[in-house]
Design an enzyme around this catalytic site. Structure first.
Site, PDB file in Angstrom:
ATOM      1  N   CYS A  68       0.669  -1.302   0.074  1.00 51.77           N
ATOM      2  CA  CYS A  68       0.013  -0.198   0.111  1.00 51.77           C
ATOM      3  C   CYS A  68       0.850   1.337  -0.012  1.00 51.77           C
ATOM      4  O   CYS A  68       1.389   1.551  -0.877  1.00 51.77           O
ATOM      5  CB  CYS A  68      -0.979  -0.010   1.363  1.00 51.77           C
ATOM      6  SG  CYS A  68      -2.285   1.288   1.030  1.00 51.77           S
TER       7      CYS A  68
ATOM      8  N   HIS B 250      -3.606  -5.635   1.463  1.00 54.20           N
ATOM      9  CA  HIS B 250      -2.742  -5.632   2.563  1.00 54.20           C
ATOM     10  C   HIS B 250      -2.798  -7.243   3.204  1.00 54.20           C
ATOM     11  O   HIS B 250      -3.495  -7.589   3.989  1.00 54.20           O
ATOM     12  CB  HIS B 250      -3.427  -4.924   3.902  1.00 54.20           C
ATOM     13  CG  HIS B 250      -3.071  -3.490   3.788  1.00 54.20           C
ATOM     14  ND1 HIS B 250      -2.382  -2.673   4.553  1.00 54.20           N
ATOM     15  CD2 HIS B 250      -3.598  -2.516   2.969  1.00 54.20           C
ATOM     16  CE1 HIS B 250      -2.509  -1.459   4.453  1.00 54.20           C
ATOM     17  NE2 HIS B 250      -3.240  -1.239   3.450  1.00 54.20           N
TER      18      HIS B 250
ATOM     19  N   GLU C 159      -0.791  -8.606   5.222  1.00 56.66           N
ATOM     20  CA  GLU C 159      -0.528  -8.633   6.696  1.00 56.66           C
ATOM     21  C   GLU C 159      -1.920  -8.656   7.362  1.00 56.66           C
ATOM     22  O   GLU C 159      -2.044  -9.123   8.749  1.00 56.66           O
ATOM     23  CB  GLU C 159       0.474  -7.577   7.287  1.00 56.66           C
ATOM     24  CG  GLU C 159      -0.228  -6.275   7.408  1.00 56.66           C
ATOM     25  CD  GLU C 159      -0.522  -5.278   6.088  1.00 56.66           C
ATOM     26  OE1 GLU C 159      -0.479  -5.994   4.983  1.00 56.66           O
ATOM     27  OE2 GLU C 159      -0.724  -4.288   6.045  1.00 56.66           O
TER      28      GLU C 159
END
Lengths: 217, 748, 76
Positions: free
Chosen positions: A84, A186, A188
């Site tokens: 990002c 994302h 994560e």
């Protein structure tokens, strides 16, 4: 396997990236003002709003002292993942081709998106199950990918899933050498069954497998 | 500008109108002169006008708020600090609070909403807690008819998203409602939760004469000068465009750095006390710190770093420039504080010191420009008793009937068309266009995102989780303030029960009209009594909150709108409840006594019916029993879904479960149950394997446990492509989803 | 010397902000408006205006997606 997560003033998903990397190996934080990469095997530039997205997203972060070391690390073939805002920083720094523009809707959008793995041979996707889409959250206001030249696409939004108007539904690209990879969604935030999908784990897993193969070679 | 006033004692009426321009009544000005023994100087008058404003002093509500219960076994810090804190186990404290930013948002909605979020974030990290979530409660006029309300909605949502997303705090829940009564006075209430090791919790009291007062963060400019008294303590009249210069501009990046810096200072145990700067800026922060510590403070305006040249002392003392904090540091540690601040690119400037004088002494240009006992600023403001007068003729004497919406909802229409019209209406339609502008996942704690369940759920490092919901009501409280306000508290607790949460504490924001008018005073008094009774019955203490009064336009007051933010605890996040129907064949049941009425309902509103009273009476014991039964069933992991019945009655609740699960249901309602009648906070729709439903409310202790039986009425099964209420309606789930999806999208 | 750098989106790249403004103006009664683009203004006091193009290339603009125009205010 030791990950280094860069931390700028304004980084938001730095600790989240650290938590995700810790499921796969060791993970330390790399302070923006520090040139020392602490001997990490891979660098992660996380999401957030480094320097408030002032001027342009990532435009100021790319000049941080740590980025000189990251650029050198990348030149020497080290693995660099930009998520990002991290993707934006890498494009501004010229470590990845193209640029990220404001979403066509002119709004920030949060959406769980399905991604197609276009290139499963990269150090970041080799552990992804072929043919399977990844369900990963996207959350950004400037994620519209643009490049006037052809690029090496790694991930695409599945049909109908493009949240920002990116050309060719591009969600993630790599550099020509294949060691630097940036994506807007994302991964994560897709590693814990308690909080959602776990499809993002395969990206961090791929990085670990790649580094260990290198070490063994 | 004159300096501190001379020694002349004045009695009788004020001789000039400086004070009137600043919002002080003649009576209040005379009281100041009497307390000081002289006339106040200009800087002193500006400081007093803000500290004695309704927004800062709670003149009309302070006595009333004492009726609210504030104690409980889980309370670590109660009302009076920057935020209240409850014990969530594992040595952790959860801080939380809700605050309004109504008037600034009506003037400049993006910045008003953004700085509302910024302010409540600072209140939370001022007690030493890391902000981990934001929720917001918004109310506007009818977006279907009002371009202005569409504009306010769009900009306020953008402002909340901008600030929360940029600072890395997830927005995990909220509510948004539309009523004509809010057309001139929108409501923007922001709630924040923060997590802290209990050892890091800090109070605001300044201490230690000789200690240094240090100002952290942004430069001081003319933002919001006079904002508190000019905007928040008066009704809106004509010509408000020139109030724009007093609106504060927020910078989430600056606040992110300030937050990290403040938490590191606390972790390093470098601070004696910490306070954020909000309404009335330096004046209120410094005087509150001094009052709590029973000390005095000397401040030198010349040392305050300024953004604008030539600022006067009074401007410096009341500026509401954002992203600033005040702390007290022992002199030997000041260099360490400066070093930490430099690392985070935060300005740290000693601007004064703690004294034992009990006075606020302000200097500028080498002269003393203000010398006031701390008490006069913080404690001596007159507190007014309300003079409640119940409106003869009930709520219709205050509020006009709502405008009817469409023929689809009149009594001649089919129940299926009525259900679709309700789902498509602004108050019931999908809020996805709003919450998809917020980041709900940053910080990696979010177990239930918006629309997945009736409350948000966040995982704690202890392995347990917290549940949180924010709920308010205006129209139902306008119908019947006492029951309506109690319902809000019960609804909040019911939402927590749906995910398996047990309430720990609540924060409240009371949004009302002009309390000097008898009918508004009555609404406020009744509502507070209703909330107090509900808190007692539910054993939920009020740990802090906010009051916003004078939300009134020439046409009349807003609906009386209490907003409640409640936090609960659940032992196993993996078993957090969901609201979607799941497996074909699951049984569906109503849990809890449900005796609804059309009074105050969404359908009555859409039909243009005048407000009426009373609301269905709340049986506290029965409601508590239903909450407990659902909570325990969810915790046992045996249910597929749990959803409380609220707006739109049982028909809408069932439709919402079908749409969320993309599956229909075949249901037969109990005889005589009106599908669209409403009663909040006391009944639930649950689904699951038939054996699981049979076990609901069965007390482990058996009949001797002392708990009354909880009614559980099986009404049907999950399955098929449509929601079928036998003899009433049959609508395909796809049509329900389409109606619901479209409702707000047009406005945004 | 006071210098203003006018930064605009490169022609040919979709400019949704410009389009949004172009759509909004007629609704407010302003007709005959087209070709709207929304960019950004950077103002600086500089000792040596000859260095401003280099500043634009290094930091102030992203040449891949933005064009710029430098305006010198000789009256300042």
């Amino acid at each position: 396997m030791k990950f280094g997560i860069v931390r700028f003033p304004g980084s938001c998903d730095d600790i989240d990236a650290q938590l995700a990397c810790e499921r796969v190996g060791e993970a330390v934080l790399l302070w923006h003002a520090d040139r020392d990469l602490q001997g990490v095997d891979a660098v992660v530039i996380p999401g957030g709003f480094s320097y408030g997205d002032y001027l342009r997203a990532g435009a100021i972060a790319r000049f941080a002292p740590v980025m000189e070391s990251v650029a050198e690390f990348a030149r020497e073939g080290g693995l660099v993942l930009g998520i990002c805002n991290g993707f934006q920083v890498l494009c501004e720094a010229g470590l990845l081709p193209g640029a990220l523009l404001p979403n066509v809707s002119l709004r920030f959008v949060f959406r769980q998106v399905r991604l197609e793995v276009v290139d499963s041979e990269t150090p970041f996707t080799r552990a992804c199950e072929p043919g399977r889409t990844l369900s990963i959250p996207a959350k950004h206001a400037s994620g519209r990918y643009f490049s006037p030249e052809p690029v090496d696409v790694v991930l695409r939004y599945a049909p109908g899933e493009n949240p920002n108007g990116s050309q060719d539904d591009i969600a993630g690209v790599r550099n020509a050498a294949g060691n630097v990879f940036g994506l807007m969604p994302h991964p994560e935030h897709a590693v814990d069954p308690l909080t959602g999908s776990v499809d993002g784990l395969s990206i961090f897993e791929s990085m670990r497998v790649s580094v260990e193969a290198r070490v063994a070679a | 500008m004159s300096r501190v006033g001379g020694g002349r004692v004045v009695s009788g009426a004020a001789t000039d109108s400086r004070h009137a321009a600043l919002g002080l009544s003649d009576l209040e000005y005379d009281r100041i002169v009497e307390l000081l023994g002289r006339e106040p100087g200009d800087t002193e008058l500006a400081m007093l006008s803000l500290m004695w404003s309704e927004h800062c002093a709670y003149k009309h509500s302070r006595r009333l708020l004492r009726r609210l219960p504030t104690e409980g076994p889980a309370v670590l810090m109660g009302p009076g600090e920057n935020a209240g804190v409850v014990d969530v186990g594992g040595g952790l404290g959860l801080a939380f609070k809700v605050e309004s930013h109504n008037h600034p948002s009506a003037v400049e909605p993006f910045q008003g909403a953004a700085t509302g979020v910024g302010g409540i974030l600072r209140d939370v990290f001022a007690v030493g807690a890391r902000p981990i979530a934001v929720l917001d409660s918004l109310r506007f006029g009818e977006v279907a008819r009002s371009a202005r309300s569409r504009y306010l909605l769009e900009r306020a949502v953008a402002g909340i998203g901008h600030y929360g997303n940029s600072i890395g705090v997830p927005t995990i829940g909220g509510e948004v409602y539309f009523e004509h009564a809010y057309e001139q006075n929108c409501l923007v209430n922001a709630m924040c939760l923060g997590l802290a090791p209990q050892a890091r919790l800090i109070r605001a009291a300044a201490a230690g004469p000789g200690n240094v007062l240090v100002l952290l963060g942004a430069l001081t400019g003319r933002d919001g000068i006079g904002g508190a008294s000019v905007l928040a303590s008066a009704e809106f009249g004509e010509g408000d465009a020139d109030k724009r210069p007093t609106v504060q501009i927020g910078d989430p990046f600056a606040e992110k750095k300030l937050l990290e810096c403040s938490l590191e200072l606390l972790d390093s145990e470098l601070l004696v006390s910490l306070q954020d700067l909000g309404a009335a800026g330096l004046t209120s922060s410094a005087s509150e710190m001094a009052a709590k510590g029973a000390v005095g403070l000397d401040i030198d305006c010349d040392r305050v770093p300024l953004r604008e040249p030539g600022m006067e002392p009074f401007e410096i003392m009341v500026s509401e420039s954002q992203e600033r904090m005040l702390c007290v540091v022992v002199p030997e540690r000041v260099p360490d504080v400066v070093a930490v601040c430099e690392r985070w690119e935060i300005r740290a400037t000693p601007i004064g010191e703690v004294t034992d004088s009990g006075r606020m002494r302000i200097r500028a240009g080498g002269e003393l420009v203000a010398d006031l006992p701390v008490g006069i600023l913080v404690d001596d403001c007159p507190v007014y008793d309300l003079a409640p007068v119940a409106p003869e003729g009930g709520p219709t004497s205050i509020y006009p009937a709502p405008e009817p919406v469409s023929a689809a909802v009149d009594a001649a229409g089919s129940a299926g068309d009525t259900l679709l019209a309700l789902l498509a209406s602004a108050n019931l339609a999908s809020r996805l266009p709003v919450f998809e502008q917020y980041d709900p996942v940053v910080q990696s704690r979010t177990v239930r995102r918006p629309d997945e369940a009736d409350a948000a759920v966040l995982a704690l490092p202890t392995g347990e989780a917290i549940a949180v919901s924010i709920d308010g009501n205006g129209r139902r409280v306008a119908c019947d303030p006492r029951t309506g306000a109690a319902e809000v508290v019960y609804e909040c607790a019911a939402n927590l029960a749906c995910v398996g949460g047990e309430p720990l504490g609540l924060t409240n924001c009371l949004n009302f009209g002009n309390p000097e008018k008898g009918h508004v005073a009555w609404q406020l008094s009744e509502a507070v009594d209703g909330i107090a009774a509900a808190c007692e019955a539910l054993s939920v203490p009020v740990i802090g909150g906010n009051v916003s009064l004078y939300n009134e336009a020439p046409a009349g007051p807003i609906y009386p709108t209490p907003v409640i933010g409640m936090v609960g605890r659940l032992p196993d996040p993996a078993r957090a409840g969901r609201l979607a129907f799941g497996s074909e064949g699951d049984a569906i049941a109503i849990v809890g006594g449900f005796h609804p009425s059309p009074v105050g309902s969404e359908l009555a509103k859409l039909r243009g019916e005048p407000l009426a009273a009373p609301l269905p009476p709340l049986d506290a014991i029965a409601a508590l029993g239903a909450h407990r039964a659902v909570r325990e069933a969810v915790r046992a992991g045996t249910l597929t879904s749990a959803h409380d019945i609220a707006e739109g009655g049982i028909a809408v609740a069932l439709a919402e479960c079908c749409v969320a699960g993309n599956v229909g249901a075949r249901v037969e309602l109990p005889e005589g149950l009106d599908p669209f009648a409403e009663a909040f906070g006391r009944a639930f729709v649950v689904s699951g394997p038939p054996e699981a439903l049979a076990g609901i409310g069965a007390e482990p202790g058996g009949p001797r446990s002392g708990h009354a039986a909880v009614p559980v009425t099986v009404i049907g099964r999950v399955g098929g492509p449509a929601l079928e209420l036998e003899g009433v309606l049959g609508v395909p789930v796809a049509a329900l989803a389409e109606a619901r999806a479209g409702g707000l999208a047009a406005a945004l | 010397m006071r210098v203003r750098v006018l930064v605009s989106p490169k022609r040919g790249i979709l400019d949704p902000q410009g389009q949004a403004v172009e759509r909004a103006l007629p609704a407010l009664g302003f007709d005959g408006v087209s070709n709207v683009h929304v960019g950004r203004l950077i103002e600086l006091d500089v000792d040596d205006p000859a260095r401003v193009p280099a500043m634009c290339d290094a930091l102030l603009t992203n040449p891949l997606i933005e064009d710029y125009e430098i305006v010198e205010d000789v009256s300042a």
